[in-house]
Design an enzyme around this catalytic site. Structure first.
Site, PDB file in Angstrom:
ATOM      1  N   GLU A 161     -24.002  -1.038  17.478  1.00 22.90           N
ATOM      2  CA  GLU A 161     -25.117  -0.072  17.493  1.00 22.90           C
ATOM      3  C   GLU A 161     -26.078  -0.195  16.319  1.00 22.90           C
ATOM      4  O   GLU A 161     -26.423   0.800  15.682  1.00 22.90           O
ATOM      5  CB  GLU A 161     -24.541   1.359  17.570  1.00 22.90           C
ATOM      6  CG  GLU A 161     -23.693   1.560  18.806  1.00 22.90           C
ATOM      7  CD  GLU A 161     -23.043   2.941  18.882  1.00 22.90           C
ATOM      8  OE1 GLU A 161     -23.382   3.814  18.074  1.00 22.90           O
ATOM      9  OE2 GLU A 161     -22.196   3.133  19.774  1.00 22.90           O
ATOM     10  N   ASN A 203     -22.481  -5.224  20.033  1.00 23.81           N
ATOM     11  CA  ASN A 203     -22.228  -4.187  21.040  1.00 23.81           C
ATOM     12  C   ASN A 203     -23.206  -3.023  20.849  1.00 23.81           C
ATOM     13  O   ASN A 203     -23.440  -2.586  19.718  1.00 23.81           O
ATOM     14  CB  ASN A 203     -20.785  -3.678  20.831  1.00 23.81           C
ATOM     15  CG  ASN A 203     -20.298  -2.751  21.914  1.00 23.81           C
ATOM     16  OD1 ASN A 203     -20.399  -3.073  23.099  1.00 23.81           O
ATOM     17  ND2 ASN A 203     -19.749  -1.605  21.530  1.00 23.81           N
ATOM     18  N   HIS A 239     -22.743   3.772  28.922  1.00 27.35           N
ATOM     19  CA  HIS A 239     -22.475   5.207  29.082  1.00 27.35           C
ATOM     20  C   HIS A 239     -23.608   5.735  29.961  1.00 27.35           C
ATOM     21  O   HIS A 239     -24.713   5.982  29.478  1.00 27.35           O
ATOM     22  CB  HIS A 239     -22.476   5.907  27.718  1.00 27.35           C
ATOM     23  CG  HIS A 239     -21.370   5.438  26.816  1.00 27.35           C
ATOM     24  ND1 HIS A 239     -20.038   5.679  27.088  1.00 27.35           N
ATOM     25  CD2 HIS A 239     -21.394   4.728  25.659  1.00 27.35           C
ATOM     26  CE1 HIS A 239     -19.293   5.150  26.129  1.00 27.35           C
ATOM     27  NE2 HIS A 239     -20.090   4.566  25.256  1.00 27.35           N
ATOM     28  N   GLU A 266     -17.922  -0.096  27.454  1.00 25.98           N
ATOM     29  CA  GLU A 266     -17.538   1.314  27.284  1.00 25.98           C
ATOM     30  C   GLU A 266     -17.952   2.139  28.502  1.00 25.98           C
ATOM     31  O   GLU A 266     -18.417   3.276  28.376  1.00 25.98           O
ATOM     32  CB  GLU A 266     -18.183   1.900  26.008  1.00 25.98           C
ATOM     33  CG  GLU A 266     -17.847   1.130  24.750  1.00 25.98           C
ATOM     34  CD  GLU A 266     -18.412   1.748  23.483  1.00 25.98           C
ATOM     35  OE1 GLU A 266     -18.859   2.912  23.513  1.00 25.98           O
ATOM     36  OE2 GLU A 266     -18.403   1.056  22.459  1.00 25.98           O
ATOM     37  N   ASP A 268     -18.651   4.532  31.312  1.00 25.30           N
ATOM     38  CA  ASP A 268     -18.323   5.835  31.895  1.00 25.30           C
ATOM     39  C   ASP A 268     -19.605   6.367  32.527  1.00 25.30           C
ATOM     40  O   ASP A 268     -20.701   6.062  32.063  1.00 25.30           O
ATOM     41  CB  ASP A 268     -17.684   6.824  30.900  1.00 25.30           C
ATOM     42  CG  ASP A 268     -18.440   7.011  29.602  1.00 25.30           C
ATOM     43  OD1 ASP A 268     -19.629   6.688  29.535  1.00 25.30           O
ATOM     44  OD2 ASP A 268     -17.822   7.499  28.630  1.00 25.30           O
TER      45      ASP A 268
HETATM   46  O1  G2I Z   1     -19.474   8.006  21.119  1.00 30.69           O
HETATM   47  C1  G2I Z   1     -18.962   7.269  22.180  1.00 30.69           C
HETATM   48  C2  G2I Z   1     -18.758   5.831  21.815  1.00 30.69           C
HETATM   49  C3  G2I Z   1     -20.118   5.164  21.561  1.00 30.69           C
HETATM   50  N1  G2I Z   1     -19.961   3.780  21.243  1.00 30.69           N
HETATM   51  C4  G2I Z   1     -19.046   3.466  20.157  1.00 30.69           C
HETATM   52  C5  G2I Z   1     -17.709   4.144  20.363  1.00 30.69           C
HETATM   53  O2  G2I Z   1     -16.872   3.900  19.255  1.00 30.69           O
HETATM   54  C6  G2I Z   1     -17.861   5.619  20.588  1.00 30.69           C
HETATM   55  O3  G2I Z   1     -16.543   6.150  20.763  1.00 30.69           O
HETATM   56  C7  G2I Z   1     -16.345   7.465  20.315  1.00 30.69           C
HETATM   57  C8  G2I Z   1     -14.937   7.893  20.612  1.00 30.69           C
HETATM   58  O4  G2I Z   1     -14.744   7.890  21.993  1.00 30.69           O
HETATM   59  C9  G2I Z   1     -14.686   9.286  20.062  1.00 30.69           C
HETATM   60  O5  G2I Z   1     -13.315   9.608  20.172  1.00 30.69           O
HETATM   61  O6  G2I Z   1     -16.602   7.528  18.941  1.00 30.69           O
HETATM   62  C10 G2I Z   1     -16.526   8.861  18.459  1.00 30.69           C
HETATM   63  C11 G2I Z   1     -16.953   8.902  17.013  1.00 30.69           C
HETATM   64  O7  G2I Z   1     -18.280   8.600  16.871  1.00 30.69           O
HETATM   65  C12 G2I Z   1     -15.111   9.390  18.625  1.00 30.69           C
HETATM   66  O8  G2I Z   1     -15.055  10.725  18.228  1.00 30.69           O
HETATM   67  C13 G2I Z   1     -14.215  11.004  17.157  1.00 30.69           C
HETATM   68  C14 G2I Z   1     -14.548  12.377  16.643  1.00 30.69           C
HETATM   69  O9  G2I Z   1     -15.918  12.367  16.206  1.00 30.69           O
HETATM   70  C15 G2I Z   1     -13.679  12.713  15.495  1.00 30.69           C
HETATM   71  O10 G2I Z   1     -13.934  14.024  15.083  1.00 30.69           O
HETATM   72  C16 G2I Z   1     -12.216  12.536  15.896  1.00 30.69           C
HETATM   73  O11 G2I Z   1     -11.390  12.730  14.771  1.00 30.69           O
HETATM   74  O12 G2I Z   1     -12.879  10.945  17.549  1.00 30.69           O
HETATM   75  C17 G2I Z   1     -11.998  11.151  16.475  1.00 30.69           C
HETATM   76  C18 G2I Z   1     -10.562  10.904  16.941  1.00 30.69           C
HETATM   77  O13 G2I Z   1     -10.256  11.755  18.017  1.00 30.69           O
END
Ligand code: G2I
Length: 459
Positions: A161, A203, A239, A266, A268
């Site tokens: 990103e 990515n 997404h 990714e 969805d």
């Molecule tokens: O935002 C969706 C995705 C966009 N592209 C890059 C990916 O890495 C990203 O994944 C998401 C995860 O699915 C989330 O799970 O990235 C987020 C962070 O930017 C993730 O969220 C984080 C929460 O912000 C935290 O508070 C939490 O501790 O997930 C963490 C683990 O559950």
């Protein structure tokens, strides 16, 4: 029969030749022979079908049942990110990342690494760094994490990103971007040096069609390919909302035509009237592009998704298959007419056979040449060690640094000293170089690069 074409396709082809009258009975045969899981059906055309998974959910038996049954690739949803793997500078924690890795490998799945550098989810200490200190820390992070997982990761999202949304087609502002525009290529070079077998991907999201952002990335990839920056693949997060850009497939294709693999990383899709159809469209687009090597959905059940309330995945909260699942499976079983081209990811393997284009140094011994990626205050050096007319068993390269300069990290070699004249010694796996062959190592440093020609000693 061509082993790359699943049997069902051959039947359909011969059915078409024989006329429509027997189509119904062939369809029955086709159903009987169609693969019944996402991974197996993707594998029919040499592709993978993966899911992002979370270490914290691996104790959930419904989750792991679906995971091990349906998917032949996994991505760590959060566990291999910078904040997770280097919570304090120089102190690396791989426990949860390793759980994801081992879950995948023990199940015969490919493991995608996500993500080495990203402006988000940086540990606090990195967020407060800038300039040379941040650049060195970032490159060291890439080197350390890619080295830890060396040889085990199918593809790394090296940089995630880095482009801005909207119409500019430009890089996103971030602390990493402010270290100099070459931070992305420095990261790719460091990743290649650390894990030559992994495919190295860029990515991003909102790149799901031909638009200003995807064109900015396209131009970067074209530039990298023309200058020999090691990039193997581009990830399209996908997404998606309730629609899909009509240029989705054409966009994948134009990147593939640059000579990189493309992957849907990714996926969805917001639940709505069209969710199942759009899932099918995305799947068919990948199958239609010969260098689209696989698809990853960003979670397993709707309740596992980061998009609360969107119900964007293939299984509902109870683990039941949704219409979207059936749409993907049917699309996969209908087959890709174009199995993915598999190209070796390594453009600069650790040991290369003798070549006539770069003649070995005269005599026995060895020679070393360096190429530098510099920025204001630091650099990454890639060094090629070439054996002379006899094979060598061990080598040392001495590098004279200008005063004030220091080596801050090395890969594929161990260094003695960090200032003045620094000696880099071969490690076990690259000690032996055949006559006229070569191997590579690298280091990063502060200040200007080497002050004099490198001196290589064999033995
Ligand atoms: O935002 C969706 C995705 C966009 N592209 C890059 C990916 O890495 C990203 O994944 C998401 C995860 O699915 C989330 O799970 O990235 C987020 C962070 O930017 C993730 O969220 C984080 C929460 O912000 C935290 O508070 C939490 O501790 O997930 C963490 C683990 O559950």
């Amino acid at each position: 029969m061509n082993p790359r074409i699943p049997r069902r396709r051959s039947l359909l082809l011969s059915a078409a030749a024989a006329g429509a009258v027997i189509a119904a009975s062939v369809a029955v045969v086709g159903t009987a022979e169609a693969a019944s899981t996402l991974g197996a059906s993707a594998a029919q055309s040499g592709r993978y079908f993966g899911a992002a998974i979370a270490a914290g959910r691996l104790g959930d038996s419904t989750y792991t049942r679906i995971l091990t049954t349906e998917f032949n690739s996994v991505t760590a949803e959060n566990e291999m990110k910078w904040d997770a793997t280097e919570p304090q500078q120089g102190r690396f924690t791989y426990t949860n990342g390793d759980r994801i890795l081992n879950q995948g490998l023990s199940n015969g799945a490919k493991v995608r690494g996500h993500a080495l550098l990203w402006h988000a989810q940086q540990p606090g200490w990195a967020q407060s760094l800038s300039g040379t200190a941040l650049r060195n820390a970032a490159i060291n992070h890439v080197t350390q994490v890619a080295t830890h997982y060396r040889g085990k990761i199918y593809a790394w999202d090296v940089v995630n990103e880095a482009f801005a949304d909207g119409g500019s087609g430009a890089r996103r502002d971030s602390n990493l971007q402010r270290t100099g525009n070459d931070w992305i290529e420095a990261a790719f070079r460091a990743a290649r040096a650390a894990d030559p077998a992994a495919k190295l991907c860029y990515n991003d999201y909102n790149t799901d069609g031909i638009n200003a952002k995807s064109t900015g990335i396209y131009n970067m990839v074209r530039d990298f390919k023309s200058r020999g920056v090691p990039i193997d693949c581009v990830g399209f997060q996908s997404h998606l909302g309730t629609g899909i850009d009509s240029t989705y497939q054409a966009n994948l294709k134009r990147f593939a035509d640059l000579g990189v693999d493309v992957q849907i990383t990714e996926l969805d899709i917001e639940q709505g009237g069209n969710q199942a159809n759009i899932y099918g469209t995305v799947t068919r687009a990948c199958l239609a592009v010969s260098r689209c090597t696989g698809i990853t959905v960003w979670g397993i059940r709707d309740t596992d998704s980061w998009r609360t309330g969107a119900n964007p995945l293939l299984f509902d909260g109870s683990g039941n298959k949704k219409a979207a699942y059936t749409s993907v499976l049917n699309a996969l079983n209908a087959g890709g007419t174009t199995p993915p081209v598999t190209t070796p990811p390594v453009t600069t393997p650790p040991v290369t056979p003798p070549t006539t284009s770069s003649p070995p140094p005269a005599g026995s011994g060895c020679a070393a040449t360096v190429s530098l990626n510099t920025w204001n205050g630091g650099y990454v050096a890639s060094v090629r060690v070439t054996a002379g007319s006899a094979a060598i068993n061990g080598w040392t390269v001495r590098v004279a640094l200008p005063s004030g300069g220091a080596v801050t990290g090395a890969w594929s070699a161990t260094n003695t000293g960090t200032t003045g004249t620094v000696a880099f010694r071969s490690v076990d796996y690259n000690r032996q170089v055949p006559a006229g062959g070569s191997t590579e190592f690298g280091f990063q440093g502060t200040g200007a690069g080497p002050a004099a020609a490198l001196v290589c000693t064999a033995g």
